[in-house]
Design a protein around this motif. Sequence first.
Motif, short mmCIF file in Angstrom:
data_model
loop_
_atom_site.label_atom_id
_atom_site.label_comp_id
_atom_site.label_asym_id
_atom_site.label_seq_id
_atom_site.Cartn_x
_atom_site.Cartn_y
_atom_site.Cartn_z
N ARG A 6 1.41 -1.48 0.26
CA ARG A 6 0.30 -0.14 0.26
C ARG A 6 0.54 1.64 -0.04
O ARG A 6 0.86 2.39 -0.71
CB ARG A 6 -0.94 -0.31 1.25
N ASP A 45 0.95 3.64 -2.75
CA ASP A 45 1.02 5.70 -2.78
C ASP A 45 2.15 6.11 -3.28
O ASP A 45 1.41 7.40 -3.84
CB ASP A 45 0.53 5.63 -1.12
N ARG A 90 -4.26 -2.59 -6.02
CA ARG A 90 -5.07 -2.10 -4.90
C ARG A 90 -6.15 -3.31 -5.07
O ARG A 90 -6.01 -3.52 -3.49
CB ARG A 90 -5.23 -0.84 -5.31
N ASP A 116 -6.37 -5.43 -1.93
CA ASP A 116 -7.46 -5.45 -0.41
C ASP A 116 -8.30 -6.37 -0.48
O ASP A 116 -8.48 -6.60 0.47
CB ASP A 116 -8.38 -3.94 -0.83
#
Length: 144
Positions: free
Chosen positions: A10, A14, A92, A96
Motif C-alpha cells: 500500500r 501510494d 490495490r 485489498d
Amino acid sequence: MVDDLIAFLRARLDEDAAAAGAATWCADAAVWRAEPSPLGARDGGQRWYIEDAMDEGVITHVDPAASDGEGVAQHIARHDPARVLREIQAHRTTVDEYDIALGAPAATDRAAYWKGHIETLREVCLRIATAYADHPGYREAWRP
C-alpha cells in the motif's frame, strides 16, 4: 494488525500514485504519446518528443546517445500517468482482496476455501512486491 506485506504494498502504491499524479498538470493530460520531432538529433538522426493528450509537450526531446530514441520515447509514452494509475488500481484491488481474506473467519464450513484463497492472494501480492525489490523496505523473504 495489518500484514507487513500489505502495508508495504500500500505504501509503494501510494508513492507510485503520487508520482504519476505529479507528472501531469490535469487528469485530461495524463495520456501521453510519442511523436517524431521536426528537429533533427545531434547526429542527424530522428529526435522524438512526448506530448500529452492536450497537445502540450511533456518531454521536449528524447535523443538518447546510447539507445534507440524511438524505443525510449515509445516506452515513456506507454507508461504514462493514466496507465500507471490504472495499474495501481488493479494492484490495490488485489491487495485489498488479500486483506479481506486474511480477516475472514477461518472457523466456517468454507475454511478450506478461505485458506486456499489467502494463499493464492498472498502469492499474487508477493509477485507484485517484486517490482519494488530495490526498495529498502523490501524483504528477501517475500521473493516468490
